[in-house]
Design a protein around this motif. Structure first.
Motif, short mmCIF file in Angstrom:
data_model
loop_
_atom_site.label_atom_id
_atom_site.label_comp_id
_atom_site.label_asym_id
_atom_site.label_seq_id
_atom_site.Cartn_x
_atom_site.Cartn_y
_atom_site.Cartn_z
N GLU A 7 -22.34 17.86 3.02
CA GLU A 7 -22.09 16.70 3.23
C GLU A 7 -23.19 15.56 3.07
OE1 GLU A 7 -19.53 14.25 6.81
OE2 GLU A 7 -20.13 16.16 6.95
N GLU A 42 -18.71 12.40 16.30
CA GLU A 42 -18.19 12.68 14.77
C GLU A 42 -16.90 11.81 14.35
OE1 GLU A 42 -16.53 16.61 12.10
OE2 GLU A 42 -16.71 16.66 14.51
N ARG A 58 -26.81 17.31 12.22
CA ARG A 58 -25.97 18.45 12.58
C ARG A 58 -26.35 19.69 11.69
NH1 ARG A 58 -19.64 16.55 13.29
NH2 ARG A 58 -19.70 18.52 14.86
N GLY A 59 -26.67 19.80 10.51
CA GLY A 59 -27.17 20.88 9.85
C GLY A 59 -28.28 21.38 10.40
N GLU A 96 -21.79 26.82 8.77
CA GLU A 96 -21.35 25.58 9.26
C GLU A 96 -22.57 24.52 8.85
OE1 GLU A 96 -19.71 25.26 13.29
OE2 GLU A 96 -20.27 27.57 13.44
N PRO A 152 -24.90 13.87 9.18
CA PRO A 152 -24.63 15.35 8.89
C PRO A 152 -25.83 16.20 8.47
CG PRO A 152 -24.00 13.91 7.12
CD PRO A 152 -24.38 13.26 8.18
N ARG A 180 -22.40 21.34 6.37
CA ARG A 180 -23.03 19.90 6.85
C ARG A 180 -24.09 19.47 5.91
NH1 ARG A 180 -19.53 17.27 9.83
NH2 ARG A 180 -18.55 18.34 11.69
#
Length: 414
Positions: free
Chosen positions: A377, A343, A358-359, A370, A355, A374
């Motif tokens: 983003e 990160e 991560r999503g 969360e 991101p 992401r």
């Protein structure tokens, strides 16, 4: 749309990057003034090149420092020199590759010469070059200016290197060709996901390099990588140009002849000595292309190859790709832990696949609030319309599943 004169040819003629860029812009401006009234000439590219050359002659006449070049330029303006044909002497058979090797001068820092070549000779914009290096556009603009200044101040000659100099300069040229392909495979911005013209040009250049330097195994590795990735081009977009992710692609549409050619080249690239970065990446691509679907892909072997690649050419993108492969092998929690460790990496701050990945893993873990953050983003960072639309669909799914509160992680798995 007004075409551009060949910057590569102008650089070759003038031996000066700044002069070539300036007269290119002036020729474009002249075309926009004259063509609406006089009509588009039968050969617009030749018209632009001739105009640019004439502007250069005018500038050289006014600048005594360039007087020695004027006679050469006048002679060159009278005839278009064809690119030399391939032969057995080791001479470069392609004008663009000649200039790529010329700019791969050891007096310049490796990243500077690659950036300069991509911007001034390969036709990429400064933001596109910045994306290739994962740096902000202003940083890349400064780097290109610095490289031009170094060439000017050190009086580095624009001379095509001899055959004995080619292997030393090859890594920089391979990087340029790979970066051109990357922009073609996944465009930085615009309405289309792919720019097939760039991808095909990169493959053409890689084929020439392979023929020119057959003993250099990384030429086989690069060509293999480009073929194995480009083989999926038809399945990567839907009927309306929308992005189709790897797990959803119709693998029957993949180019099997291209895959077989690429697989044979992987064997060459990995035989006879230590593996190089392009050969290892090509082996990863081959494992994807050989699998019947995402689930049956040999993820343990892919993770092992990324371990090798990290030792050869460490980068945050390689670490990101390895983390995704670990998630496929060991589960989303294991992959997410590796992504969390990245990160603080500054080169991933504007790289939307980070991101987005991560999503994806947060969504699989049921942490939909969360995941939505992401995806938002990634949506802000994505450059092309198809990428943004694919992210909007993912965002809508996790927001819908999260319920009216927008919120928190859902109980249980996704």
């Amino acid at each position: 749309m007004c075409p551009r004169p060949s910057r590569s040819e102008l650089v070759r003629c003038f031996g000066d990057l700044d002069l070539a860029e300036e007269v290119t812009s002036e020729a474009m401006e002249a075309a926009l003034r004259h063509w609406p009234a006089d009509g588009v000439p039968a050969r617009p590219g030749a018209w632009l090149l001739t105009t640019a050359r004439r502007r250069a002659v005018d500038r050289l006449r006014r600048d005594q420092a360039y007087a020695a070049r004027l006679a050469v330029l006048r002679a060159d303006a009278e005839r278009a020199e064809p690119a030399p044909a391939a032969d057995a002497t080791g001479e470069l058979p392609d004008e663009r590759l000649q200039l790529f090797f010329t700019c791969a001068h050891p007096a310049l820092a490796a990243e500077d010469r690659t950036a300069l070549t991509l911007r001034c000779l390969a036709g990429l914009t400064t933001p596109e070059v910045a994306r290739a290096f994962l740096v902000p556009t202003p940083t890349m603009a400064q780097r290109i200016v610095r490289a031009k200044k170094k060439i000017r101040d050190a009086r580095i000659p624009f001379r095509v290197p001899g055959p004995d100099e080619l292997p030393e300069r090859l890594p920089g040229v391979l990087q340029v060709v790979y970066s051109v392909f990357t922009e073609g495979y996944a465009a930085s911005s615009g309405p289309r996901l792919q720019r097939l013209d760039l991808a095909q040009e990169a493959i053409r250049l890689a084929r020439i390099l392979r023929r020119l330097l057959p003993a250099e195994r990384e030429t086989a590795g690069l060509l293999a990588l480009l073929l194995l990735v480009h083989a999926r081009r038809e399945a990567r977009t839907g009927p309306d140009g929308e992005q189709v992710l790897l797990e959803d692609q119709d693998r029957a549409r993949w180019d099997r002849a291209m895959i077989e050619e690429g697989r044979a080249l992987v064997v060459e690239a990995l035989t006879g000595g230590p593996a190089g970065p392009y050969g290892v990446q090509a082996a990863v691509a081959a494992l994807h292309d050989e699998a019947a679907d995402v689930r049956s892909t040999d993820w343990p072997q892919i993770v092992a190859l990324y371990d090798v690649l990290l030792s050869l050419a460490p980068s945050p993108v390689v670490a990101l790709n390895r983390a995704v492969a670990v998630a496929m092998r060991d589960g989303p929690e294991a992959g997410l832990a590796l992504l969390d460790a990245l990160e603080g990496e500054p080169r991933l701050r504007a790289y939307h696949p980070y991101p987005a990945a991560r999503g994806d893993l947060l969504s699989l873990l049921g942490r939909r609030g969360e995941a939505a953050a992401r995806y938002r983003e990634a949506l802000r960072l994505a450059g092309t319309d198809p990428e943004r639309e694919a992210l909007r669909r993912k965002l809508a799914r996790v927001e819908s599943a999260a319920g009216p509160g927008g919120g928190g992680p859902a109980a249980g798995g996704s």
